[in-house]
Design a protein around this motif. Sequence first.
Motif, PDB file in Angstrom:
ATOM      1  N   UNK A   5      59.823  14.415 -40.947  1.00 39.18           N
ATOM      2  CA  UNK A   5      59.625  13.469 -42.034  1.00 39.18           C
ATOM      3  C   UNK A   5      60.799  12.501 -42.146  1.00 39.18           C
ATOM      4  N   UNK A   6      60.633  11.516 -43.007  1.00 43.76           N
ATOM      5  CA  UNK A   6      61.714  10.591 -43.325  1.00 43.76           C
ATOM      6  C   UNK A   6      61.590   9.265 -42.592  1.00 43.76           C
ATOM      7  N   UNK A   7      62.631   8.443 -42.748  1.00 42.46           N
ATOM      8  CA  UNK A   7      62.643   7.102 -42.144  1.00 42.46           C
ATOM      9  C   UNK A   7      63.779   6.916 -41.158  1.00 42.46           C
ATOM     10  N   UNK A   8      64.598   7.954 -40.971  1.00 45.66           N
ATOM     11  CA  UNK A   8      65.747   7.858 -40.067  1.00 45.66           C
ATOM     12  C   UNK A   8      65.300   8.171 -38.643  1.00 45.66           C
ATOM     13  N   UNK A   9      65.050   7.133 -37.862  1.00 47.07           N
ATOM     14  CA  UNK A   9      64.537   7.314 -36.502  1.00 47.07           C
ATOM     15  C   UNK A   9      65.569   7.996 -35.621  1.00 47.07           C
ATOM     16  N   UNK A  25      58.876  22.057 -24.658  1.00 47.71           N
ATOM     17  CA  UNK A  25      58.132  20.911 -24.123  1.00 47.71           C
ATOM     18  C   UNK A  25      56.849  20.621 -24.893  1.00 47.71           C
ATOM     19  N   UNK A  26      56.400  21.558 -25.727  1.00 48.40           N
ATOM     20  CA  UNK A  26      55.176  21.360 -26.505  1.00 48.40           C
ATOM     21  C   UNK A  26      55.538  20.886 -27.911  1.00 48.40           C
ATOM     22  N   UNK A  27      55.004  19.739 -28.299  1.00 46.76           N
ATOM     23  CA  UNK A  27      55.233  19.193 -29.635  1.00 46.76           C
ATOM     24  C   UNK A  27      53.882  19.088 -30.334  1.00 46.76           C
ATOM     25  N   UNK A  28      53.730  19.826 -31.429  1.00 46.78           N
ATOM     26  CA  UNK A  28      52.444  19.942 -32.103  1.00 46.78           C
ATOM     27  C   UNK A  28      52.507  19.248 -33.459  1.00 46.78           C
ATOM     28  N   UNK A  29      51.717  18.203 -33.629  1.00 49.92           N
ATOM     29  CA  UNK A  29      51.671  17.480 -34.889  1.00 49.92           C
ATOM     30  C   UNK A  29      50.223  17.415 -35.368  1.00 49.92           C
ATOM     31  N   UNK A  30      49.963  16.610 -36.396  1.00 47.01           N
ATOM     32  CA  UNK A  30      48.609  16.452 -36.940  1.00 47.01           C
ATOM     33  C   UNK A  30      48.593  15.232 -37.836  1.00 47.01           C
ATOM     34  N   UNK A  31      47.416  14.642 -37.988  1.00 51.38           N
ATOM     35  CA  UNK A  31      47.341  13.452 -38.840  1.00 51.38           C
ATOM     36  C   UNK A  31      47.562  13.768 -40.310  1.00 51.38           C
ATOM     37  N   UNK A  39      54.729  12.326 -48.456  1.00 50.63           N
ATOM     38  CA  UNK A  39      54.644  11.100 -47.671  1.00 50.63           C
ATOM     39  C   UNK A  39      53.175  10.760 -47.447  1.00 50.63           C
ATOM     40  N   UNK A  40      52.928   9.645 -46.804  1.00 50.02           N
ATOM     41  CA  UNK A  40      51.564   9.189 -46.575  1.00 50.02           C
ATOM     42  C   UNK A  40      50.867  10.024 -45.509  1.00 50.02           C
ATOM     43  N   UNK A  41      49.546  10.002 -45.558  1.00 49.79           N
ATOM     44  CA  UNK A  41      48.727  10.594 -44.495  1.00 49.79           C
ATOM     45  C   UNK A  41      49.162   9.985 -43.159  1.00 49.79           C
ATOM     46  N   UNK A  42      49.418  10.853 -42.164  1.00 50.34           N
ATOM     47  CA  UNK A  42      49.814  10.360 -40.849  1.00 50.34           C
ATOM     48  C   UNK A  42      51.295  10.098 -40.693  1.00 50.34           C
ATOM     49  N   UNK A  43      52.108  10.425 -41.697  1.00 52.91           N
ATOM     50  CA  UNK A  43      53.530  10.068 -41.663  1.00 52.91           C
ATOM     51  C   UNK A  43      54.281  10.724 -40.507  1.00 52.91           C
ATOM     52  N   UNK A  44      53.980  11.994 -40.213  1.00 54.98           N
ATOM     53  CA  UNK A  44      54.695  12.683 -39.137  1.00 54.98           C
ATOM     54  C   UNK A  44      54.369  12.053 -37.781  1.00 54.98           C
ATOM     55  N   UNK A  45      53.093  11.723 -37.573  1.00 50.80           N
ATOM     56  CA  UNK A  45      52.723  11.033 -36.332  1.00 50.80           C
ATOM     57  C   UNK A  45      53.417   9.679 -36.240  1.00 50.80           C
ATOM     58  N   UNK A  46      53.448   8.955 -37.348  1.00 48.40           N
ATOM     59  CA  UNK A  46      54.054   7.621 -37.347  1.00 48.40           C
ATOM     60  C   UNK A  46      55.547   7.691 -37.045  1.00 48.40           C
ATOM     61  N   UNK A  47      56.229   8.696 -37.572  1.00 53.13           N
ATOM     62  CA  UNK A  47      57.651   8.848 -37.288  1.00 53.13           C
ATOM     63  C   UNK A  47      57.868   9.139 -35.808  1.00 53.13           C
ATOM     64  N   UNK A  48      57.043  10.007 -35.240  1.00 54.36           N
ATOM     65  CA  UNK A  48      57.167  10.290 -33.813  1.00 54.36           C
ATOM     66  C   UNK A  48      56.868   9.041 -32.998  1.00 54.36           C
TER      67      UNK A  48
END
Length: 276
Positions: A5-9, A25-31, A39-48
């Motif tokens: 999470x967050x805005x610090x890339x 090597x496996x990174x598991x996220x979700x919308x 945070x907003x829907x999709x925030x974790x994907x957007x940060x990645x």
Amino acid sequence: MWRFRGTDVAAARALVEAAFDADVTLFDTADIYGPDNDEEFGAAEALLGRVFAEAPGLREKMVLASKGGIRMGVPYDSSAAYLAEAIDASLTRLRCEKIDLYQIHRPDMLTHPQEVARALDDARTAGKITAIGVSNHTPAQTAALAEFITVPVVSHQPEFSALTTTPLFDGLFDQAMQRGMAVLAWSPLGGGRLADPTDERSRAVVALLDEKAEEAGVDRTAAAYSWIMAHPARPIPIVGTQNVSRIATIPDAYKPQWTREQWYAVLQASMGERLP
């Protein structure tokens, strides 16, 4: 990536690179990852996706997994129209052309598995996803989807830990072994209960994990992961830490070696009764 999470890339990129340094090597996220962190829907994907934009080479080094099929306020929608929309939206947020493993996050009881299969097959044919998995599905729900899809369902993602042992008894691990499916175990530390046991059952499990940890020269977390990994279905713990120093200790999970007696002792402590 549930708590990614967050805005610090730069900080987010440091977490990804720390995981690579630990041979993850496996990174598991979700919308849906976002609202739980306010945070907003999709925030974790957007940060990645912002991390990939800054360092495109990182995407090619990982197995990227994501999930869809949960809609805010619905709660579940695996209709063909929505899945097509969700996959496109995930790709846009992730700023990449393909998701390596796309999983239906929760079973939608109002969509026929044939329709789900058609949507996933269409996305795979279009080159948007590579492999297909399920999360929080029963063995029967998984078998129904597999009946209609043109490629194997390659993974299960159940909750599994020394305190949540349902997949051992409901046929999920048996199905995974029968079909050669990967098992991605979410909440492998029992939702924090192994870190802070508050009842007699959890304290009994923790005592045995601590004995093993001391024997192997690791911490309780590594012992908990290793207990999961000892099963012949070869479950992969989905580690959720967002701390660089904790990420570095992930490989300690390979150090403990469980005897049958030790492993079953943990299971029986978790069950609160002896096996017959």
